[in-house]
Enzyme design. Structure first.
Site, short mmCIF file in Angstrom:
data_model
loop_
_atom_site.label_atom_id
_atom_site.label_comp_id
_atom_site.label_asym_id
_atom_site.label_seq_id
_atom_site.Cartn_x
_atom_site.Cartn_y
_atom_site.Cartn_z
N GLU A 844 0.85 -1.20 0.00
CA GLU A 844 0.00 0.00 0.00
C GLU A 844 0.87 1.24 0.00
O GLU A 844 0.66 2.16 -0.78
CB GLU A 844 -0.92 -0.02 1.23
CG GLU A 844 -1.85 1.18 1.27
CD GLU A 844 -2.86 1.12 2.41
OE1 GLU A 844 -3.12 0.02 2.93
OE2 GLU A 844 -3.38 2.18 2.78
N ARG A 922 -7.49 2.86 14.26
CA ARG A 922 -8.37 1.70 14.03
C ARG A 922 -8.30 0.72 15.20
O ARG A 922 -9.30 0.12 15.57
CB ARG A 922 -8.01 1.01 12.71
CG ARG A 922 -8.98 -0.09 12.35
CD ARG A 922 -8.81 -0.56 10.92
NE ARG A 922 -9.49 0.29 9.96
CZ ARG A 922 -10.75 0.13 9.57
NH1 ARG A 922 -11.48 -0.87 10.06
NH2 ARG A 922 -11.31 0.94 8.69
N GLU A 1303 -10.73 -7.96 5.04
CA GLU A 1303 -10.04 -7.97 6.32
C GLU A 1303 -10.83 -8.59 7.48
O GLU A 1303 -10.23 -9.24 8.36
CB GLU A 1303 -9.69 -6.52 6.71
CG GLU A 1303 -8.72 -5.87 5.75
CD GLU A 1303 -8.58 -4.39 6.03
OE1 GLU A 1303 -7.53 -3.99 6.54
OE2 GLU A 1303 -9.53 -3.65 5.74
#
Ligand SMILES: Cc1cc2nc3c(=O)[nH]c(=O)nc-3n(C[C@H](O)[C@H](O)[C@H](O)COP(=O)(O)OP(=O)(O)OC[C@H]3O[C@@H](n4cnc5c(N)ncnc54)[C@H](O)[C@@H]3O)c2cc1C
Ligand code: FES
Ligand code: FES
Length: 1371
Positions: A844, A922, A1303
């Site tokens: 990423e 997160r 995920e």
């Protein structure tokens, strides 16, 4: 590089594979080379896919390179050779990466391209893996296909266990293995062709009766239809080239006129750029050569030497290959045992011993049986097919699996030199030091005699490794006891251990104490004390795990004791048999084949057949991946004058760069330039969010692996050799901060620190009956995408334009950062991605470090430059999942209801910020997992350390956040003495309740998932069985656990929640679809074609996706956060809707017409047949300061139940059962979604039970390849796996009512961790230990064993912290 001729081992990067027939340069630094090269040289001849090759210049890209160390199987090819002595052609799966090209002389090599192709005909082995959904990113697929193909060439109707054995050397990071096994089960004898999917479990390919398909409410289990499969026809395979019927003994009369073997048998010499390969034709010649060149290296399988040359900087200019010398391959039966020539391969050794074990009385073959047990867990089949018994002995590795057996058995070794033979018993004098033996330089090992055993003699061997399959041992041993005839009095005993010193050792003191003793409890106690005294280790011993290794020596002896005791009792030589509850301690490991069920909802009856939404259609590239035709970044053909780049990295964790000396590097042939910071025309500052990194270190390095520069040369071999020759001098700096604890002590944190708080903690703790505190550390994880980072940069020659082909999840970020470094507008840079061989978050942002450097290099040399990182480089420089440390205080009622939680998270971010803030956010947003906590505060600190920057990884901090939650809830249950599932269920959220970040839980399905999972796993019955089992077994325990998950869907950075698509309709009606997402195996392109197909109302076959590129869809968000189907799906939908509206008038005018008619009519009417689409998720935006707004669009839910069995003596575990229920909304494609569920689950199993990155206290990463870093293998899948996609759960917030799936399921693997913890709890109870205890993740055998405290662990306490420097530290 995935080019066949590059994959075969080039022998010390001498470009040997390229230089066959090329008069290579002979280095003046190697005098023997000159001398030898004056003699003759030979042409290397082999056949590749049926075609004769002399100069090996085949450009086959199907075979992949995943590790170059024999550990992943991606490079598997089949090598066929005629064995004249057996008059047989032998086909073997072989790792091309370790096979020296010279060892293939007169062989036929078959690659994945040789067995079938889309263009000609796909082979059944290729077809079945594709159609069974066993290929996601596809990078492992050619290797798996070839392992299966080689098996079928030898055994067209294998048993399931043959297939499992054939795959011991293959890894897949995407699929979770189940679909591969499922697809190939159809080849097995027992399972028939359809895998028993007919009526009543029969094969419908025989009965013709298929199981009924379900209606819209029924669940069905058929993800593929085996009746479509082509039959396997062994007569259609490529024939072995008759020309290669080479006989080892010269008898010209036997040969056909064309036979290569017409040439007289003589020594062969192949000469490369820096080295020579000599294949002597007789023992005499070999001994003569060894006398002349004592430093010459013998190579048989090259599975050790190959690693030394590739990864340990060893260089051997002269290789002697004794593989075909008769005396070294002979097998002779003597009165005392069997004599094996040193070049006998491990596969052949196993076959011979197997035959003997079946033939001879059991008492005679005790040693043979022990060797077979060791061989079963020795490497993978590809390695065993080539590795020799002599190679294992002579490597003298202290963790060899066979040497302890040979030593304990007292095997005899025959050594030979030109001057004669001598025989040595393999005892404690044979290994003279680390990797040293008693052989003289001019001697070779000729053979080994493995003895028969006699009545009254018992032998066992044990191996304990982190992973069962294809792993090196932590401790390995051979144990041999001989009793006086008719008694249980020890006449002699030999206990040999590997992994306890720098050589394989014999416990000689223990031996002397035990001789003459009765085999009873008292002797056991004494033996344990003697062994504890004798098998000591320094607290700093290499390999670490000191207390565990010491405990193993006695735990394994205990197993031996029980085994022998039982045998003595059976023979009435002992009064006591072992206690029934001890029996499982010596039972063989579980080897049951895996079974599985997948449940999903069928499409509604009447859905148009052309409407592929909701159907389990195959990944659109799967067949190409299985045939090797799929093109990955490094498969792109070379550009004219293309160069190759190799990185130069820091060896210091924190230092100023004083100077860089490239003199030696520039002298390596083919080197063009060295690229350093000052070559960067634009800005050296880089980073995905904040520019806190350098493209190339200028003044300072802040981690081992920090990239300082790069060498650009004509070939990979030259570039890598030169890169190693760059000398950097440093001025070391303090402090060196490696671990989270270091960072806490030094207050080394990135800002900001995040907090989420709701309720009143003081009140919450006051309302609680109990308060407990605890900690858990969750280790990091390496992405281990099978395709390492790769970039090809091509300067376009004008205006600074550059085209980049990159294996990246983030085309836009790559473009932007390259433009910044080159100092050109982003519009001048095009980044293109066809597909990736896996990403998982690792590509990423961190892929940009390589792509930017390659672009800078290409700019400097004005030529195309390419680099695909070696596995060790990739693991070193690219970072992984953040290690986390959680510290919590939790208040709860007596019934387990949690009232208050104060939790602090620390993440190890490494030397730059990268995405660490979002990852910590997160984690905090998942600190509740699925539990309603009235009063809660979570705080997150991001630790700045001297490690390579950690980054995104599937779950993005969510799994770590939830893991801490499961730790405290488990502690609460243990503390209350209540079943964990009861406490978990009690605390579960209910529909309409609010999370700590004040988001309301709507369309809440966790309760449904929970109930269904309880149901399909038969939880209550299972629990009763576990309890009964644990009562009846002392040394193995079972554990059970149910774990829920709730995963928030959306990027937490709001601006990223946008996507674009561009759709062109051409005049022939074909559609070219482009969107912002990249394909990394998850099937995104397949889903997008499905979306376009439904929206445009045309068959999916008319729609094509070629690639993702920045010049078609700009400013794309990375393919991440599980949101790509949602975001890009809506963008595709919008673009297609626009086009459909434009076509509407033509459809209305010609309602009976076809798609092509409407398109043609619109074209002639000058209608724009190209449209873009855009989408942004509405109503998002969360503010940490005010704890308000929505961070997520919706949540994905799931629940898993797992049951495990642990071996309390070794710490091994086996996952016996997993049931998963996952809410994926209305699945767009159940096959792909189940693939994601299973793949994520297995990746989570790796995270929580297996994968361990090991660093020195100075930040040096030891685990840099599959040899030391273990991801789950085929054998790690649950013995029984049920996956169910929740029915009737449409999600109104995403495309066609679907849900994100990439995920969320990963965390469900925590069910395995907590089942292990449950089993440990049962084991600890046997020692009177009850209540909460700390278990860090991953639950490795070491942690499990240490937690199962007992009389053995007490004998081996861990060294006192602070009194020594440990070999490794937990970061
Ligand atoms: C992926 C992988 C997994 C592995 N797993 C295991 C495992 O589970 N357990 C384990 O024990 N090992 C393992 N190994 C190590 C290795 O495979 C074995 O040691 C193997 O037996 C070596 O045999 P070889 O023929 O390939 O040796 P080579 O690499 O060809 O040679 C090894 C050494 O032996 C010397 N040698 C070979 N033959 C002779 C001879 N006749 N006389 C004198 N010297 C000789 C060579 O000069 C060299 O120094 C593994 C290796 C790899 C790459
Ligand atoms: S590339 Fe050969 S085994 Fe991994
Ligand atoms: S499909 Fe196996 S590694 Fe990707």
């Amino acid at each position: 590089m995935p080019r066949l001729n590059c994959i075969f081992q080039c022998i010390a990067t001498s470009c040997f594979s390229f230089s066959i027939g090329y008069h290579g340069v002979v280095s003046s630094k190697i005098p023997i080379m000159e001398e030898i090269s004056k003699k003759h040289r030979d042409d290397l001849i082999l056949f590749v896919n049926g075609k004769k090759v002399i100069l090996l210049s085949v450009c086959l890209t199907g075979t992949k390179l995943g590790c170059a160390e024999g550990g992943c199987g991606a490079c598997t090819v089949m090598v066929s050779r005629f064995h004249s002595n057996r008059n047989a052609i032998v086909h073997q799966a072989v790792n091309a990466c370790l096979a020296p090209i010279c060892s293939l002389h007169h062989c036929a090599v078959t690659t994945v391209e040789g067995i079938g192709s889309v263009a000609s005909k796909v082979h059944p082995v290729q077809e079945r893996i594709a159609k069974a959904h066993g290929s996601q990113c596809g990078f492992c697929t050619p290797g798996i296909v070839m392992s299966m193909y080689a098996l079928l060439r030898n055994n067209p109707q294998p048993m399931m266990r043959d297939i499992e054995e054939a795959f011991q050397g293959n890894l897949c990071r995407c699929t979770g293995y189940r679909p591969i096994l499922e697809g190939y089960k159809t080849f097995t004898k027992k399972e028939g062709c359809c895998g028993s999917r007919g009526k009543a479990g029969a094969c419908y390919m025989i009965t013709g009766q298929k199981e009924e398909k379900g209606d819209s409410t029924n669940s069905v289990q058929q993800l593929f239809d085996p009746s479509e499969f082509m039959p396997l026809d062994p007569t259609q395979e490529i024939i072995f080239p008759p020309e290669l019927m080479v006989h080892s003994h010269m008898n010209p009369d036997q040969f056909s006129p064309v036979s290569l073997s017409k040439q007289p048998l003589r020594e062969l010499r192949f000469i490369g750029e820096r080295m020579q390969w000599i294949q002597p034709s007789s023992l005499k010649e070999l001994l003569q050569l060894k006398a002349e060149y004592p430093a010459a290296k013998l190579v048989v399988g090259n599975t050790e030497v190959g690693i030394e040359m590739k990864y340990k900087n060893q260089f051997y200019p002269l290789i002697l290959a004794p593989a075909f010398i008769d005396e070294l391959n002979s097998i002779q039966y003597t009165e005392n045992g069997i004599v094996f020539g040193a070049s006998v391969t491990l596969t052949l050794l196993g076959n011979v011993l197997h035959g003997e074990v079946n033939k001879l009385p059991s008492y005679k073959t005790e040693v043979f049986q022990a060797i077979l047990r060791q061989l079963h867990w020795f490497a993978g089949q590809q390695i065993r097919n080539v590795a020799a018994i002599g190679g294992n002995i002579m490597t003298a590795s202290p963790i060899s699996d066979l040497n302890p057996v040979f030593m304990a058995a007292g095997c005899k070794l025959t050594l030979m030199s030109k001057d004669g033979k001598r025989v040595l018993q393999m005892d404690d004098k044979f290994f003279t030091g680390y990797r040293k033996t008693a052989l003289k330089p001019e001697e070779i090992l000729l053979s080994i005699e493995i003895p028969y055993t006699r009545k009254g003699q018992y032998f066992s061997a044990f191996k304990q490794s982190p992973r069962k399959e294809d792993d090196i041992a932590i401790v390995t041993c051979g144990m041999n006891v001989v009793f006086w005839e008719g008694s249980n009095i020890v006449q002699d005993i030999q206990l040999s251990y590997g992994g306890m010193a720098s050589t394989t050792v014999l416990a000689t003191t223990t031996r002397s104490q035990l001789i003459g003793r009765q085999w009873d409890e008292e002797m056991l106690q004494d033996a344990c004390s003697y062994l504890t005294e004798e098998m000591t280790l320094s607290p700093s011993a290499p390999g670490g795990m000191v207390a565990y290794r010491r405990t193993l020596t006695i735990s394994l002896f205990f197993k031996f004791f029980l085994t022998v005791q039982h045998k003595l009792a059976q023979e009435h030589l002992s009064t006591e048999d072992i206690r029934p509850d001890y029996a499982s301690a010596v039972a063989p490991s579980h080897l049951d084949s895996a079974t599985s069920i997948q449940l999903f909802q069928a499409v509604p009856p009447g859905q148009n057949m052309d409407d592929v939404i909701g159907r389990p259609i195959m990944h659109l590239s799967a067949v190409k991946q299985a045939t090797g035709e799929a093109v990955y970044c490094d498969d792109i053909p070379c550009y004219k004058n293309e160069l190759y780049l190799a990185l130069v990295t820091s060896t210091k964790p924190h230092a100023y760069i004083k100077s860089i000396d490239t003199t030696d590097a520039m002298a390596v042939p083919g080197v063009v330039t060295f690229v350093c910071a000052k070559d960067i025309p634009g800005s050296n500052k880089t980073g995905p969010v904040v520019y806190d990194e350098t493209v190339l270190a200028d003044e300072k390095v802040t981690c081992v692996g920090h990239i300082v520069g790069a060498i650009v040369a004509d070939t990979p071999a030259h570039a890598q050799r030169a890169a190693k020759a760059v000398r950097i001098s440093y001025q070391e700096l303090q402090a060196v901060i490696i671990t989270i604890q270091d960072a806490i002590a030094n207050e080394s944190f990135y800002q900001p620190t995040r907090t989420i708080e709701r309720g009143d903690l003081t009140q919450g703790f006051q309302e609680s009956d109990n308060i407990l505190q605890g900690e858990i550390h969750i280790g990091g994880q390496e992405h281990f995408y099978l395709e390492t980072n790769c970039t090809l940069a091509v300067p376009r020659g004008e205006d600074g334009e550059m085209e980049l082909f990159v294996s990246t999840q983030s085309t836009a970020k790559t473009q932007a950062l390259v433009a910044k470094a080159l100092g050109v507008p982003a519009s001048h840079i095009v980044c293109r991605v066809k597909r990736m061989g896996g990403g998982f978050g690792g590509k990423e942002t961190r892929s940009t470090i390589l792509s930017t450097i390659v672009a800078v290099a290409a700019h400097k040399v004005k030529r195309a430059v390419r680099c695909m990182l070696d596995r060790d480089e990739d693991m070193l420089v690219s970072g992984g999942r953040h290690p986390f440390f959680g510290r919590y205080k939790v208040g709860f009622k007596k019934n387990g209801k949690v009232m208050a939680l104060d939790v602090t998270y620390y993440s190890n971010a490494g030397n730059s910020m990268d995405l660490s803030l979002s990852i910590m956010e997160r984690a905090l947003l998942h600190m509740d997992n699925c539990y309603n906590i009235p009063h809660v505060r979570g705080t997150g600190y991001i630790c700045r350390t001297n490690l390579p920057s950690n980054t995104a990884f599937r779950g993005f901090g969510g799994p770590q956040g939830m893991m801490v939650a499961e730790s405290w809830i488990n502690d609460v249950a243990l503390s209350c003495g209540l079943p964990a599932e009861q406490v978990r269920e009690l605390n579960l959220y209910k529909q309409g309740e609010y999370t700590p970040f004040n988001q309301c839980l709507e369309q809440f399905t966790i309760d449904r998932c929970w109930r269904e999972c309880m149901n399909i796993s038969d939880f209550h019955q299972r629990k009763a069985n576990v309890e009964l089992y644990n009562k009846q077994h002392r040394w193995t325990k079972r554990g059970l656990s149910i774990i829920p998950t709730k995963f928030g869907i959306s990027f937490t950075a709001v601006f990223l929640n946008q996507a674009g698509a561009l759709v062109h309709i051409y005049t022939d009606g074909s559609v070219l679809l482009t969107h912002g997402g990249t394909e990394m195996g998850q099937g995104l392109h397949t889903k997008m074609v499905q979306v376009a197909s439904r929206t445009l109302e045309i068959p999916s076959t008319k729609i094509f996706i070629s690639e993702t590129s920045t010049n078609t869809v700009p400013n794309t968000s990375p393919t991440a956060a599980s949101a790509s189907s949602d975001l890009n799906g809506m963008a595709v939908y919008n673009a297609c809707k626009t086009l459909l509206q434009r076509l509407e008038p033509y459809k209305a005018k010609n309602p009976k017409g076809f798609w092509e008619d409407w398109v043609t009519a619109a074209y002639f009417d000058r209608v724009n047949l190209s449209a873009n689409g855009f989408y942004k998720t509405p109503d998002l935006g969360y503010d940490f300061e005010t704890n308000s707004g929505h961070p997520f669009n919706y949540f994905s839910y799931g629940v898993a139940v797992s049951e495990v069995e642990i071996d309390c003596l070794t710490g091994s575990h086996k996952n016996l059962h997993t049931s998963i229920v996952m809410d994926v909304g209305k699945s767009l494609n159940p096959a792909l979604d189940i693939g994601q569920v299973e793949g994520a689950f297995m990746q989570g199993v790796g995270l929580f039970t297996l994968e361990e990155l090991r660093y020195s206290s100075q930040g040096y990463l030891y685990t840099r390849g599959p040899g030391m870093y273990k991801i789950p293998a085929f054998g790690d899948i649950p013995t029984e796996l049920k996956v169910s996609l929740l029915r009737d759960a449409p999600n109104e917030k995403a495309i066609f009512s679907s849900k994100a799936v990439g995920e969320p399921p990963l965390f469900l693997a925590a069910s395995v961790f907590y089942a292990i913890k449950d089993a440990i709890t049962a084991a600890r109870a046997e020692s009177g230990l009850i209540g909460p205890f700390r278990l860090d993740s991953p639950a490795t055998p070491e942690r499990i064993r240490n937690a199962c405290e007992d009389k053995f662990t007490k004998l081996c306490p861990p060294p006192e912290p602070g009194t020594y420097t440990p070999w490794d530290v937990r970061v």
